[in-house]
Structures are given as C-alpha cells and as structure tokens.
Design an enzyme around this catalytic site. Structure first.
Site, PDB file in Angstrom:
ATOM      1  N   ASP A 170      28.611 -33.997  76.624  1.00 29.99           N
ATOM      2  CA  ASP A 170      27.977 -34.427  75.382  1.00 29.99           C
ATOM      3  C   ASP A 170      27.040 -33.278  75.014  1.00 29.99           C
ATOM      4  O   ASP A 170      26.087 -32.987  75.749  1.00 29.99           O
ATOM      5  CB  ASP A 170      27.194 -35.714  75.648  1.00 29.99           C
ATOM      6  CG  ASP A 170      26.383 -36.159  74.446  1.00 29.99           C
ATOM      7  OD1 ASP A 170      26.228 -35.386  73.476  1.00 29.99           O
ATOM      8  OD2 ASP A 170      25.878 -37.293  74.498  1.00 29.99           O
ATOM      9  N   ILE A 171      27.305 -32.626  73.906  1.00 32.61           N
ATOM     10  CA  ILE A 171      26.562 -31.402  73.554  1.00 32.61           C
ATOM     11  C   ILE A 171      25.064 -31.672  73.400  1.00 32.61           C
ATOM     12  O   ILE A 171      24.248 -30.760  73.585  1.00 32.61           O
ATOM     13  CB  ILE A 171      27.173 -30.751  72.287  1.00 32.61           C
ATOM     14  CG1 ILE A 171      26.822 -29.262  72.219  1.00 32.61           C
ATOM     15  CG2 ILE A 171      26.761 -31.490  71.024  1.00 32.61           C
ATOM     16  CD1 ILE A 171      27.625 -28.478  71.186  1.00 32.61           C
TER      17      ILE A 171
ATOM     18  N   ASN B 246      28.054 -31.351  57.553  1.00 29.84           N
ATOM     19  CA  ASN B 246      28.674 -31.305  56.215  1.00 29.84           C
ATOM     20  C   ASN B 246      27.707 -30.559  55.301  1.00 29.84           C
ATOM     21  O   ASN B 246      26.571 -30.266  55.692  1.00 29.84           O
ATOM     22  CB  ASN B 246      28.984 -32.713  55.692  1.00 29.84           C
ATOM     23  CG  ASN B 246      27.750 -33.568  55.578  1.00 29.84           C
ATOM     24  OD1 ASN B 246      26.840 -33.270  54.794  1.00 29.84           O
ATOM     25  ND2 ASN B 246      27.664 -34.620  56.385  1.00 29.84           N
TER      26      ASN B 246
ATOM     27  N   GLY C 108      30.382 -38.450  63.914  1.00 27.17           N
ATOM     28  CA  GLY C 108      30.815 -37.498  64.936  1.00 27.17           C
ATOM     29  C   GLY C 108      29.663 -36.823  65.652  1.00 27.17           C
ATOM     30  O   GLY C 108      28.626 -37.440  65.936  1.00 27.17           O
ATOM     31  N   VAL C 109      29.844 -35.538  65.939  1.00 31.40           N
ATOM     32  CA  VAL C 109      28.834 -34.813  66.697  1.00 31.40           C
ATOM     33  C   VAL C 109      27.541 -34.663  65.872  1.00 31.40           C
ATOM     34  O   VAL C 109      26.436 -34.652  66.434  1.00 31.40           O
ATOM     35  CB  VAL C 109      29.408 -33.456  67.180  1.00 31.40           C
ATOM     36  CG1 VAL C 109      29.581 -32.460  66.065  1.00 31.40           C
ATOM     37  CG2 VAL C 109      28.572 -32.876  68.304  1.00 31.40           C
ATOM     38  N   ASP C 110      27.676 -34.588  64.569  1.00 27.22           N
ATOM     39  CA  ASP C 110      26.522 -34.493  63.665  1.00 27.22           C
ATOM     40  C   ASP C 110      25.618 -35.720  63.839  1.00 27.22           C
ATOM     41  O   ASP C 110      24.388 -35.596  64.027  1.00 27.22           O
ATOM     42  CB  ASP C 110      27.071 -34.408  62.225  1.00 27.22           C
ATOM     43  CG  ASP C 110      26.021 -34.046  61.192  1.00 27.22           C
ATOM     44  OD1 ASP C 110      24.893 -33.667  61.573  1.00 27.22           O
ATOM     45  OD2 ASP C 110      26.344 -34.132  59.994  1.00 27.22           O
TER      46      ASP C 110
ATOM     47  N   SER D  82      35.312 -28.843  63.097  1.00 25.84           N
ATOM     48  CA  SER D  82      36.371 -29.273  62.168  1.00 25.84           C
ATOM     49  C   SER D  82      37.519 -30.053  62.810  1.00 25.84           C
ATOM     50  O   SER D  82      38.411 -30.513  62.091  1.00 25.84           O
ATOM     51  CB  SER D  82      36.979 -28.097  61.376  1.00 25.84           C
ATOM     52  OG  SER D  82      36.157 -27.706  60.305  1.00 25.84           O
ATOM     53  N   THR D  83      37.531 -30.202  64.151  1.00 30.22           N
ATOM     54  CA  THR D  83      38.712 -30.820  64.776  1.00 30.22           C
ATOM     55  C   THR D  83      38.634 -32.346  64.870  1.00 30.22           C
ATOM     56  O   THR D  83      39.556 -32.976  65.380  1.00 30.22           O
ATOM     57  CB  THR D  83      38.957 -30.266  66.197  1.00 30.22           C
ATOM     58  OG1 THR D  83      37.900 -30.712  67.064  1.00 30.22           O
ATOM     59  CG2 THR D  83      39.037 -28.751  66.202  1.00 30.22           C
ATOM     60  N   GLY D  84      37.538 -32.928  64.387  1.00 28.65           N
ATOM     61  CA  GLY D  84      37.408 -34.385  64.401  1.00 28.65           C
ATOM     62  C   GLY D  84      37.692 -34.937  63.017  1.00 28.65           C
ATOM     63  O   GLY D  84      38.828 -34.895  62.524  1.00 28.65           O
TER      64      GLY D  84
END
Ligand code: AR6
Length: 171
Positions: free
Chosen positions: A12-13, A26, A34-36, A119-121
């Site tokens: 988990d970053i 975004n 997501g991660v954001d 971008s992969t999510g």
C-alpha cells in the site's frame, strides 16, 4: 534485469517511508478514488487544502505538495492519460508523467521516490504496456541522473507484482 536503483514491491503506497510518493491524480487535484483516494485519506485534510492552491494539473505534468500525515515527506501529483484505444497520445502522456515526476523529485534533491501503476486502474491503460513503458522511462532517467537514488514501483495486487517482475526480466 531490474536496474540496481529500481525496486518492485507489493505494498500500500500510503505506508511507505520514502521522500516522496507519486499520486495518480486527476486534473482537478482535489482527490478521487483508487490510489488518489487512499493517499488523501491517509494524508488528512491538509493535503486537499494545499492542492486547492495549485490550480489543477494538466495530463502528463506533475506538481508537488507536502505529505502531511503520510510517512512520505512529499506527494508528487501527476495526471495520467485516460486510455482511449492507444491512438490518442496515451503512451507519450504516460511517459511524460514518469519523466515529470522524476524531474520534480531530482530538482528537490529527493533520494527515494515511489510510483503506483499510473493510469492502470480507473483510467484503463493496459497494464503490461504501461509497466513496460514505466520501466523504460525510469531506467533512462536513472542512467542519466544521480537523484533520485532509489525508485520503487509499487503494485497493489500479487498478480500485478508478479507480472511486473516478469516484465523486468525482458530487458
Ligand atoms: N497503493 C498502491 N497502489 C494502489 C493503491 C494503494 N493504496 N490503491 C490502488 N492502487 P487508480 P488511475 C493501484 O485507479 O488509473 C482516481 O479517481 C491500482 O491497483 O488509482 O491513474 C483519480 O482521482 C492500480 O494498479 O489510478 C483519477 O480520477 C493503480 O494504483 C483516476 O482515479 C492506479 O489505479 C486515476 O486513475
């Protein structure tokens, strides 16, 4: 071969003790899923308050804030491209996210930087294509710059991590 300064981990970053973590944001920079979403939750409300002062961010560019309640000192916010089939400049824009984030980290003299799979999510960029491109950009950058000294590519799922390891073996 993975470069000795590039590491692949499953994590988990938001938990990483590095100088900066990169956020797959975004263009509003005001948070999302997501991660954001995870980064904003872990950093606390001061993060969005600082982001409001930045006036957004264009796709492929990057901006830096403090990390607040995160173990990371800084957050580098970059905006990946939405996948629209691959003929709309997606590769160049994603490469620019990695380069811009690395340049910003180097300009602030940061030694350790962690990236999620931008971008992969939600943005739908094909995972293998994105990961090959990320590895290419990071390898090119570290071969020409002394900082950041260590770059961590963070994957959230075991299958993504495994695939990333396989891709590094390609060269
Ligand atoms: N740590 C590490 N990786 C994570 C974490 C985490 N805590 N959570 C998710 N991932 P995404 P995007 C992985 O969708 O595709 C937001 O709403 C996830 O498995 O977070 O660039 C923004 O506001 C995936 O591999 O980012 C934008 O609107 C990777 O992070 C939009 O989503 C990226 O997935 C950006 O979409």
């Amino acid at each position: 071969m993975t470069h000795s300064r590039i590491e692949i981990v499953r994590a988990d970053i938001t938990r990483l003790e590095v100088d900066a973590i990169v956020n797959a944001a975004n263009s509003s920079l005001l948070g999302g899923g997501g991660v954001d979403g995870a980064i904003h939750r872990a950093a606390g409300p001061e993060l969005v308050a600082e982001c409001r002062l930045l006036g957004g961010c264009a796709t492929g560019e990057a901006k830096i804030t403090k990390g607040y309640r995160l173990p990371a000192r800084f957050v580098i916010h970059t905006v990946g491209p939405v996948w629209r089939g691959g003929e709309h400049g997606e590769d160049a824009l994603l490469a620019s996210c990695y380069r811009s984030s690395l340049e910003l980290a180097a300009s602030r003299e940061l030694r350790t930087l962690a990236f999620p799979a931008i971008s992969t999510g939600i943005y739908g960029f094909p995972f293998e294509r994105a990961t090959r491109l990320a590895l290419r950009e990071i390898r090119a950058f570290v071969s020409e710059h002394t900082l950041p000294q260590r770059v961590v590519l963070v994957f959230f799922s075991e299958s993504d991590e495994r695939l990333a390891h396989a891709l590094t073996a390609e060269g």
